[in-house]
Design a protein around this motif. Sequence first.
Motif, short mmCIF file in Angstrom:
data_model
loop_
_atom_site.label_atom_id
_atom_site.label_comp_id
_atom_site.label_asym_id
_atom_site.label_seq_id
_atom_site.Cartn_x
_atom_site.Cartn_y
_atom_site.Cartn_z
N ASP A 6 0.85 -1.19 0.00
CA ASP A 6 0.00 0.00 0.00
C ASP A 6 0.89 1.24 0.00
OD1 ASP A 6 -1.96 1.88 0.22
OD2 ASP A 6 -2.50 1.42 2.29
N THR A 7 0.91 1.95 -1.11
CA THR A 7 1.76 3.14 -1.24
C THR A 7 1.06 4.42 -0.79
OG1 THR A 7 1.07 3.41 -3.55
CG2 THR A 7 3.10 2.15 -3.13
N GLU A 8 -0.21 4.31 -0.41
CA GLU A 8 -0.98 5.51 -0.06
C GLU A 8 -0.32 6.30 1.07
OE1 GLU A 8 -4.54 7.73 -1.05
OE2 GLU A 8 -3.75 5.88 -1.92
N LYS A 9 0.15 5.60 2.10
CA LYS A 9 0.78 6.29 3.24
C LYS A 9 2.07 6.99 2.81
CE LYS A 9 -1.07 3.33 6.91
NZ LYS A 9 -0.74 2.39 8.01
N ILE A 10 2.80 6.38 1.89
CA ILE A 10 4.03 6.99 1.41
C ILE A 10 3.71 8.25 0.61
CG2 ILE A 10 6.12 6.65 0.04
CD1 ILE A 10 5.91 3.67 0.63
N PHE A 11 2.66 8.18 -0.21
CA PHE A 11 2.22 9.37 -0.94
C PHE A 11 1.88 10.50 0.02
CE2 PHE A 11 1.16 6.76 -4.83
CZ PHE A 11 1.88 7.53 -5.73
N HIS A 12 1.07 10.17 1.02
CA HIS A 12 0.63 11.20 1.97
C HIS A 12 1.82 11.81 2.72
CE1 HIS A 12 -3.54 10.81 1.17
NE2 HIS A 12 -3.67 9.60 1.67
N LYS A 13 2.73 10.96 3.14
CA LYS A 13 3.89 11.46 3.88
C LYS A 13 4.74 12.36 3.01
CE LYS A 13 7.52 9.84 7.01
NZ LYS A 13 8.12 8.66 7.67
N GLY A 14 4.95 11.96 1.78
CA GLY A 14 5.77 12.76 0.88
C GLY A 14 5.12 14.08 0.52
N ILE A 15 3.82 14.06 0.22
CA ILE A 15 3.13 15.29 -0.18
C ILE A 15 2.99 16.23 1.01
CG2 ILE A 15 0.92 16.22 -0.98
CD1 ILE A 15 0.71 13.70 -2.77
N ARG A 16 2.83 15.68 2.20
CA ARG A 16 2.76 16.53 3.39
C ARG A 16 4.08 17.28 3.59
NH1 ARG A 16 0.59 13.10 6.42
NH2 ARG A 16 2.45 12.15 7.34
N LYS A 17 5.18 16.63 3.27
CA LYS A 17 6.49 17.25 3.45
C LYS A 17 6.87 18.13 2.26
CE LYS A 17 11.04 16.18 5.29
NZ LYS A 17 11.86 15.13 5.91
N PHE A 18 6.46 17.71 1.06
CA PHE A 18 6.79 18.46 -0.16
C PHE A 18 5.51 18.70 -0.96
CE2 PHE A 18 10.46 15.79 0.97
CZ PHE A 18 11.44 16.76 1.12
N PRO A 19 4.68 19.62 -0.50
CA PRO A 19 3.34 19.78 -1.08
C PRO A 19 3.31 20.35 -2.49
CG PRO A 19 3.77 21.50 0.55
CD PRO A 19 4.91 20.52 0.64
N THR A 20 4.43 20.86 -3.01
CA THR A 20 4.42 21.45 -4.35
C THR A 20 5.34 20.71 -5.32
OG1 THR A 20 6.20 23.03 -3.80
CG2 THR A 20 3.93 23.73 -3.37
N TYR A 21 5.86 19.56 -4.94
CA TYR A 21 6.81 18.84 -5.80
C TYR A 21 6.04 18.17 -6.93
CZ TYR A 21 10.67 15.79 -7.17
OH TYR A 21 11.67 15.14 -7.87
N ALA A 22 6.24 18.68 -8.15
CA ALA A 22 5.43 18.28 -9.29
C ALA A 22 5.48 16.78 -9.60
CB ALA A 22 5.83 19.10 -10.51
N PRO A 23 6.67 16.14 -9.69
CA PRO A 23 6.69 14.70 -10.02
C PRO A 23 5.90 13.85 -9.04
CG PRO A 23 8.87 15.65 -10.30
CD PRO A 23 8.05 16.70 -9.62
N LEU A 24 5.94 14.19 -7.76
CA LEU A 24 5.19 13.42 -6.76
C LEU A 24 3.69 13.64 -6.90
CD1 LEU A 24 5.36 11.53 -4.34
CD2 LEU A 24 5.60 13.53 -2.86
N LEU A 25 3.28 14.88 -7.14
CA LEU A 25 1.86 15.19 -7.32
C LEU A 25 1.31 14.51 -8.58
CD1 LEU A 25 2.01 19.00 -6.47
CD2 LEU A 25 0.91 17.23 -5.08
N ILE A 26 2.10 14.52 -9.64
CA ILE A 26 1.66 13.87 -10.89
C ILE A 26 1.55 12.36 -10.70
CG2 ILE A 26 2.38 13.34 -13.25
CD1 ILE A 26 3.65 16.16 -13.31
N LEU A 27 2.52 11.78 -10.01
CA LEU A 27 2.50 10.34 -9.76
C LEU A 27 1.29 9.95 -8.91
CD1 LEU A 27 4.04 7.68 -10.19
CD2 LEU A 27 5.30 8.16 -8.08
N TYR A 28 0.98 10.78 -7.92
CA TYR A 28 -0.19 10.48 -7.07
C TYR A 28 -1.49 10.64 -7.86
CZ TYR A 28 -3.15 10.32 -2.91
OH TYR A 28 -4.09 9.98 -1.97
N SER A 29 -1.54 11.65 -8.72
CA SER A 29 -2.72 11.84 -9.57
C SER A 29 -2.94 10.62 -10.46
CB SER A 29 -2.56 13.10 -10.42
OG SER A 29 -3.63 13.22 -11.33
N ASP A 30 -1.87 10.11 -11.03
CA ASP A 30 -1.96 8.91 -11.87
C ASP A 30 -2.42 7.71 -11.06
OD1 ASP A 30 -1.33 7.48 -14.45
OD2 ASP A 30 0.07 6.43 -13.12
N HIS A 31 -1.93 7.60 -9.84
CA HIS A 31 -2.34 6.51 -8.94
C HIS A 31 -3.84 6.58 -8.65
CE1 HIS A 31 -2.27 3.85 -5.40
NE2 HIS A 31 -2.86 4.82 -4.72
#
Length: 436
Positions: free
Chosen positions: A359-384
């Motif tokens: 389950d990568t959901e927690k990793i997504f949330h942790k990363g976005i909470r720390k880096f809320p404007t990082y485009a590659p992570l936001l795009i990857l989560y959107s695709d997920h």
Amino acid sequence: MEKLNAQAGKCLAQALAKIKNLNFSFERTNNAFELIKSASVSLLSIFAVTVILLTLYKSFKSTDIKVEPLQVPTSFLEKGFTSEITTVHLLDEVSKIHKISTSSLPGKRSISNKLPGDEISKLQSLPVVGAIDFKSIQNLIQDTFGISRTSISGEITVVTKDSAPIYQVRIRSFPDNILLVDIEKQGEISEVIKASAIKLVEGMDPLAAASYYRWNKDTENFLRMIDEALRNDDSDDDLYALLQRASSYTQRKKFDLAQDDLNQIFKKDPNFPWAINVQSYLFNEEKDYAKGLEWSTKAVQLLPNFWQPHSNLADSLAGLGRFQDAERELLTTIELNPTWASQYVDVILFLQGHNKSVDTEKIFHKGIRKFPTYAPLLILYSDHLDKLGRKEQALHYLNVAYKSNPNDPLVWDAYINFSGLKDPKIESEINSKRKK
């Protein structure tokens, strides 16, 4: 529970019986209260003395840098940028640079206790009105005992050329009267303050400035500040300057240059943990995963509580086909709170490719909470989210990615290729930009 209640009742009865047997007079009881009162006063006195001693100790040991309000021109005042507000904004920008720059710098020195970025972290903001002014007490003691303090002051002046204002910023450190900032800058006040902040960091801590430029992919200024760090009087910076340059060369596939810098470090300190870590990174990038494993294992032993060695160990293990062991190390990096946003992306992509049951959901949330404007992570989560059929949520994160990174072609492509409903205004803006 009944047994406990019975025992408690028995103890209470015994205590009451003892109290009844005591034959204290009122006078003796009053004396007891006076004794308690005296003891309380004594404790308060001891506490006060302790506070004073700590203040005295801090006065001798403190190396904070006092920042005087910058003098500003009338054009600043007309837009609400008083001396105090301008200075606070300057320190805010320095704080942002410090946060970015030190995220890639090691957390512990082997030679001294001074960290890259320490100098700029000493900058003080203006004192809070109404607070206890311990700083004044400290200044008084330092003056009394002849202890020198560092302060920074300066001014912003303006001249008009071709009807456009040009701001000249000069900032100095005292008592040595060192000119830290001397620039001319056109544009908005906020841009003038940002330019002054990075120049201030350059003057105070070239290694931190180098790291900041590296994060912003400004290789020319990165190398310029590395050279400055190697030339300055602070020999502690040398190992870390060489380390940063070796890491940068490795990242840009200039392996021979990277190895030259690492060899210089090992001549000075053969057991420098962070150099061992970068050496493992170099071997991994050269696809010599066996050597990478040897060096990354040693780095993890020396730096078990830092995420970078675990990441390099994971790369070595994955390169040797040991994917389950690599996954363990990658999950360890997440537990250790990576200071690079890209690490969250790397871990998630690895898990999606090798263990889709995780389950990568927690990793997504942790990363976005720390880096809320990082485009590659936001795009990857959107695709997920899109693959899970949660298209409204997926669009939300694409919108955040665009608003935070409006000029990033990576965001444009992700937005245009999104299969769900889009914001017509954003879509139109992106199409206009793509045509230019």
